[in-house]
Design an enzyme around this catalytic site. Structure first.
Site, PDB file in Angstrom:
ATOM      1  N   ASP A  43       0.978  -1.124   0.100  1.00  0.00           N
ATOM      2  CA  ASP A  43       0.041   0.043  -0.054  1.00  0.00           C
ATOM      3  C   ASP A  43       0.885   1.370   0.231  1.00  0.00           C
ATOM      4  OD1 ASP A  43      -2.407  -1.400   0.105  1.00  0.00           O
ATOM      5  OD2 ASP A  43      -2.325  -1.632   2.359  1.00  0.00           O
ATOM      6  N   TYR A  71       5.481  -8.750   8.485  1.00  0.00           N
ATOM      7  CA  TYR A  71       5.317  -7.393   8.685  1.00  0.00           C
ATOM      8  C   TYR A  71       5.465  -6.947  10.204  1.00  0.00           C
ATOM      9  CZ  TYR A  71       2.862  -7.843   4.035  1.00  0.00           C
ATOM     10  OH  TYR A  71       2.682  -8.041   2.787  1.00  0.00           O
ATOM     11  N   ASP A  85      -6.810   2.219   7.586  1.00  0.00           N
ATOM     12  CA  ASP A  85      -5.490   2.599   8.046  1.00  0.00           C
ATOM     13  C   ASP A  85      -5.462   4.050   8.177  1.00  0.00           C
ATOM     14  OD1 ASP A  85      -5.494   3.989   5.578  1.00  0.00           O
ATOM     15  OD2 ASP A  85      -4.432   2.403   4.301  1.00  0.00           O
ATOM     16  N   ARG A 188      -4.054  -4.871   7.261  1.00  0.00           N
ATOM     17  CA  ARG A 188      -5.017  -3.717   7.597  1.00  0.00           C
ATOM     18  C   ARG A 188      -6.256  -4.405   8.088  1.00  0.00           C
ATOM     19  NH1 ARG A 188      -6.627  -0.655   2.687  1.00  0.00           N
ATOM     20  NH2 ARG A 188      -5.736  -2.485   1.353  1.00  0.00           N
TER      21      ARG A 188
END
Length: 333
Positions: A43, A71, A85, A188
């Site tokens: 993203d 992540y 987000d 997310r």
């Protein structure tokens, strides 16, 4: 490891507020090549490991797309957004009577996080590049159109709570969490689901990919540093590529296949493979889905093996490559 100069992998540490496609465009400019791609879209707000491939290494993308990933996400508790987000509009906030005291207990938070381990189902976020009827979901979202979003099954291999801390301007704490997941996992969405399960809502405040398959953050380079080198070389793409190879910035295509079965071959079989021809190098009882074949530590081709016979799926080296013409000493087999 022997390097071919017309292909390879550059591991970018992507900055925030730039798309993965824009990073590819930057590398295309640096290399003066059209054949450049990437593995694993990040993203725009996310940072971290983005493998960028060029030349014949682009043929490795279907295999690299299967990588597990890691992540580090900072999950801000207290509100959810329409994009899940920090970029989105707040759509829900923690109820006034929410008991925040339990959030200071790491054991409570860890137990809740661990409930997301294993195989889970996720619905594609409305603001994502997933296509429905040939159109990215984010375009429907921007037009205010409702559309059925696809579901996918993903696996969360591990979750580690790194810390609980407070950010200025936020009443509820932020969770610092490390996730190891299968391909296609929306971090997310995980952040949003974690907030819903706690009962206070949440969104991803920061997201950094720390590993993509065998590639880790400590192997990456910033595009700003690449452009500094490019400028210092008079914007000469050939000189830039040569310098990047010499400095180890460009990784060999073979590194994309770490963990795959590998077979070294003799020169005669190497030339056959570069022409896409079948070769017989295994006993009849050997059947393998994917094997990489090399000559002098250079990736020649990827093939499937059925009853000892290797049938080429993708060729990575041209038969006219200089190291094949030289007839150098074969690898140990």
């Amino acid at each position: 490891m022997t390097m071919l100069r017309d292909q390879g992998i550059i591991l970018i540490n992507k900055d925030s507020e730039i798309s993965s496609a824009a990073v590819v465009a930057q590398v295309r400019r640096l290399l003066g090549m059209k054949r450049v791609g990437h593995c694993g879209t990040l993203d725009p707000f996310a940072t971290g490991v983005l493998p960028v491939v060029f030349g014949r290494a682009t043929a490795a993308v279907p295999y690299m797309s299967e990588y597990d990933k890691e992540y580090r996400c900072r999950i801000q508790l207290g509100s959810s957004t329409d994009t899940m987000d920090r970029e989105g509009e707040i759509i829900k906030q923690a109820p006034e009577n929410f008991d925040a005291s339990k959030l200071e207990d790491p054991s409570y938070v860890e137990q809740l996080l661990n409930s997301f381990l294993g195989e889970i189902k996720q619905q594609a976020p409305l603001y994502s590049a997933v296509k429905v009827a040939g159109k990215p979901l984010y375009k429907y979202a921007r037009q205010g159109k409702e559309v059925e979003r696809p579901w996918r099954t993903v696996t969360v291999h591990s979750i580690k709570l790194l810390g609980i801390y407070h950010r200025e301007g936020f009443e509820l704490p932020c969770l610092d969490v490390l996730f190891s997941t299968s391909k296609g996992t929306y971090i997310r969405s995980l952040a949003d689901s974690i907030g819903s399960k706690i009962g206070c809502y949440a969104h991803a405040a920061e997201l950094e990919r720390t590993a993509c398959g065998p590639f880790t953050l400590d192997q990456t380079v910033k595009t700003a540093d690449l452009f500094d080198c490019f400028e210092g070389l008079g914007r000469d793409s050939k000189a830039f590529l040569s310098a990047s190879i010499d400095e180890g910035i460009v990784k060999a295509t073979l590194t994309a296949f770490a963990g795959f079965p590998t077979q070294a071959v003799e020169l005669s079989d190497a030339i056959k493979l570069t022409h896409g021809q079948e070769i017989k190098v295994f006993p009849d009882d050997i059947t393998l889905d994917t094997v990489t074949f090399t000559y002098n530590n250079v990736l020649l081709a990827v093939a499937g093996v059925n009853r000892g016979l290797a049938k080429v799926k993708r060729v990575f080296t041209d038969s006219s490559a200089e190291f094949l013409r030289e007839g150098s000493i074969d690898e140990d087999i």
